[in-house]
Design an enzyme around this catalytic site. Sequence first.
Site, PDB file in Angstrom:
ATOM      1  N   ASP A  85     -68.587 -45.320 -82.417  1.00 33.57           N
ATOM      2  CA  ASP A  85     -69.843 -45.640 -83.277  1.00 33.57           C
ATOM      3  C   ASP A  85     -69.716 -47.280 -83.319  1.00 33.57           C
ATOM      4  O   ASP A  85     -70.582 -47.901 -84.062  1.00 33.57           O
ATOM      5  CB  ASP A  85     -69.684 -44.958 -84.713  1.00 33.57           C
ATOM      6  CG  ASP A  85     -68.469 -45.459 -85.490  1.00 33.57           C
ATOM      7  OD1 ASP A  85     -67.478 -46.111 -84.911  1.00 33.57           O
ATOM      8  OD2 ASP A  85     -68.483 -45.145 -86.768  1.00 33.57           O
ATOM      9  N   ASP A 118     -55.198 -51.962 -99.442  1.00 35.17           N
ATOM     10  CA  ASP A 118     -55.757 -52.768-100.073  1.00 35.17           C
ATOM     11  C   ASP A 118     -56.419 -52.294-101.518  1.00 35.17           C
ATOM     12  O   ASP A 118     -56.865 -51.096-101.387  1.00 35.17           O
ATOM     13  CB  ASP A 118     -56.937 -53.540 -99.455  1.00 35.17           C
ATOM     14  CG  ASP A 118     -57.261 -55.064 -99.909  1.00 35.17           C
ATOM     15  OD1 ASP A 118     -57.236 -55.303-100.901  1.00 35.17           O
ATOM     16  OD2 ASP A 118     -57.273 -55.876 -98.659  1.00 35.17           O
ATOM     17  N   ASP A 131     -56.543 -57.342-104.392  1.00 33.34           N
ATOM     18  CA  ASP A 131     -57.379 -58.414-104.140  1.00 33.34           C
ATOM     19  C   ASP A 131     -57.712 -59.095-105.354  1.00 33.34           C
ATOM     20  O   ASP A 131     -57.877 -58.359-106.496  1.00 33.34           O
ATOM     21  CB  ASP A 131     -58.777 -57.729-103.864  1.00 33.34           C
ATOM     22  CG  ASP A 131     -59.881 -58.218-103.335  1.00 33.34           C
ATOM     23  OD1 ASP A 131     -59.738 -59.158-102.367  1.00 33.34           O
ATOM     24  OD2 ASP A 131     -60.976 -58.348-104.121  1.00 33.34           O
ATOM     25  N   GLU A 168     -53.314 -61.120-104.238  1.00 33.12           N
ATOM     26  CA  GLU A 168     -54.002 -62.550-103.863  1.00 33.12           C
ATOM     27  C   GLU A 168     -54.403 -62.959-105.122  1.00 33.12           C
ATOM     28  O   GLU A 168     -55.170 -62.551-105.868  1.00 33.12           O
ATOM     29  CB  GLU A 168     -55.287 -61.808-103.195  1.00 33.12           C
ATOM     30  CG  GLU A 168     -55.932 -63.091-102.427  1.00 33.12           C
ATOM     31  CD  GLU A 168     -57.448 -62.768-102.231  1.00 33.12           C
ATOM     32  OE1 GLU A 168     -58.004 -63.601-101.275  1.00 33.12           O
ATOM     33  OE2 GLU A 168     -58.182 -61.748-102.826  1.00 33.12           O
ATOM     34  N   HIS A 182     -58.880 -62.257 -92.939  1.00 36.71           N
ATOM     35  CA  HIS A 182     -60.117 -61.897 -92.858  1.00 36.71           C
ATOM     36  C   HIS A 182     -61.300 -62.668 -93.487  1.00 36.71           C
ATOM     37  O   HIS A 182     -62.436 -62.559 -93.359  1.00 36.71           O
ATOM     38  CB  HIS A 182     -60.325 -60.485 -93.029  1.00 36.71           C
ATOM     39  CG  HIS A 182     -60.291 -60.273 -94.469  1.00 36.71           C
ATOM     40  ND1 HIS A 182     -59.119 -60.337 -95.198  1.00 36.71           N
ATOM     41  CD2 HIS A 182     -61.203 -59.860 -95.550  1.00 36.71           C
ATOM     42  CE1 HIS A 182     -59.193 -60.282 -96.444  1.00 36.71           C
ATOM     43  NE2 HIS A 182     -60.449 -59.963 -96.650  1.00 36.71           N
ATOM     44  N   ASP A 183     -60.744 -63.709 -94.082  1.00 33.12           N
ATOM     45  CA  ASP A 183     -61.715 -64.625 -94.888  1.00 33.12           C
ATOM     46  C   ASP A 183     -61.891 -66.146 -94.208  1.00 33.12           C
ATOM     47  O   ASP A 183     -62.611 -66.834 -94.904  1.00 33.12           O
ATOM     48  CB  ASP A 183     -61.192 -64.915 -96.346  1.00 33.12           C
ATOM     49  CG  ASP A 183     -61.485 -63.542 -97.232  1.00 33.12           C
ATOM     50  OD1 ASP A 183     -62.315 -62.470 -96.712  1.00 33.12           O
ATOM     51  OD2 ASP A 183     -60.621 -63.393 -98.142  1.00 33.12           O
TER      52      ASP A 183
END
Length: 512
Positions: free
Chosen positions: A27, A100, A202, A257, A319-320
């Site tokens: 996918d 996470d 997070d 974080e 990833h930020d």
Amino acid sequence: MPHETPWWQTAVLYQVYPRSFLDSDGDGIGDLAGLRSRLPYLRWLGVDGVWLSPIYRSPMADFGYDVSDHCAIDPVFGDLDDFDALLGDAHGQGLRVLLDWVPNHTSDRHPWFLQSRSDRSSPKRDWYFWRDGRAEGLPPNNWKAAFGGHAWTWDERTGQWYLHLFLPEQPDLNWGHPGVVDAMHGVLRFWLDRGVDGFRADVVHLIGKDERLPDHPRELADMDLVGVHDHPAAHPLLRGIRRVLDSYPGDRVMVGEVNLGSAGLLAPYYGAGDELHMVFNFSLLWAPWDPTRWAERIVESEEALNPTGAWPVWVLSNHDTPRHRDRYGGSEARARVAATVLLTLRGTPFMYAGEELGLDDAEVPDGVRVDPGGRDGCRAPIPWDDGPGHGWPAEPWLPWPKGAGTQDAETLTRDPGSILHLYRRLLAARRRSAALRAGSWQLVDAPKGVLAYERSAGFETRQVWANFGDDQVVCTPLGDWVVEVATRDGGEGQRWDGRLAAADAVVLRPAG
Ligand code: ISL
């Protein structure tokens, strides 16, 4: 009882962004089975565990950081059986698994929020922050959302505003309500019972809020609240969370974080060893390519954390943020120097999947961008081989990173001079050396442009010399040293002559 070093202090952890790691079902979106098939690669590389960005059921407004069911896997990634299989395989191969955990907010489609917004008298009304406006059309305070606009959205049905520090699709949970605390502890238990080794939490500092939700000082009013919000209410909540983890055997861990600028501001989030086990320090991730700045930030962390025994965490990419190779002007030589420092500092390093391939970001044209924060570039898929599909069964959800044509895992595995092999040698050197894993850290005098430091534990010593500059330098270390790891070909196992080329680094062990 003798104090044993917990596993997470000597570990190197590897962040997987599951959508982009590897697709197994065609996918175009990475999934748990794809990751599971590559565990042997991670084992070969030499990391100790993975942190998976969110895999829970989610409408994906923020690609999983908007959770609508904390105890289910989103079908795009697989199901709970796939998760159990992944966890079992990882443990079988000696790899830890961190999930996470997103405590500050849920999706606006989470059943808790649906109930909360249904009626002012709903028992879940106060699980979120509902307030009247200051005046007609004016939100309750001046807080801004991280992705732009007010941190408040008007809800027509019940005629009040709700708080969201991120997207309107991510309403903030009210941790002042005991029902929220219980429910979110229950989420931790659900995964701990399944056997996970811990969590990355997070924006966990944001769970502590002044329930009056006062205006942000005017001089800070335009700043992203996420980066300045630092309220004491977080600390008792973190102690409660810690008690949940500590009630399980096996040193379950939580790395938080906390997006506050300096190490001094992070230190309180470790509590007295009774809050977060580790807190991400992003000071190098935010630092320019300048060894003086790096030295300052490392020293600052040592001074803030060392006295209380708080254990540091280092990270260069996630990833930020644009990948560090990109931030350093696209230079692979600099990325090699950066890897050498990351993996030889005192503290637990977190790698971001693909940095071992020296990946930079993808160029993502405007029409193709899908992330509300515009962070698509660093979330590009991992190229596994040099075929047209790079080992993916279908075209991935984002374009390939710029270097995908030559920097795939298979090609670099065949090349002993590759950055991938450098990571592998650095990880092996760290694993072999108590000084690198757990020793003290001290700056060493070095020529301009060079960052040098010593690590030592008992009689074992290592030194690291890293030339950030664009010129060759000659260094004069005290004593005789043998090169243990070099960022360039040749030299390993030989006596060091003090020479460093431009953007070049060495890890040294004493000669003899
Ligand atoms: O990504 C940012 C700027 O573009 C950061 O300000 C980011 O919002 C901040 O670091 C918090 O990040 C975490 O929480 C967000 C999520 O979007 C991020 O992916 C996550 O790492 C909300 O859950």
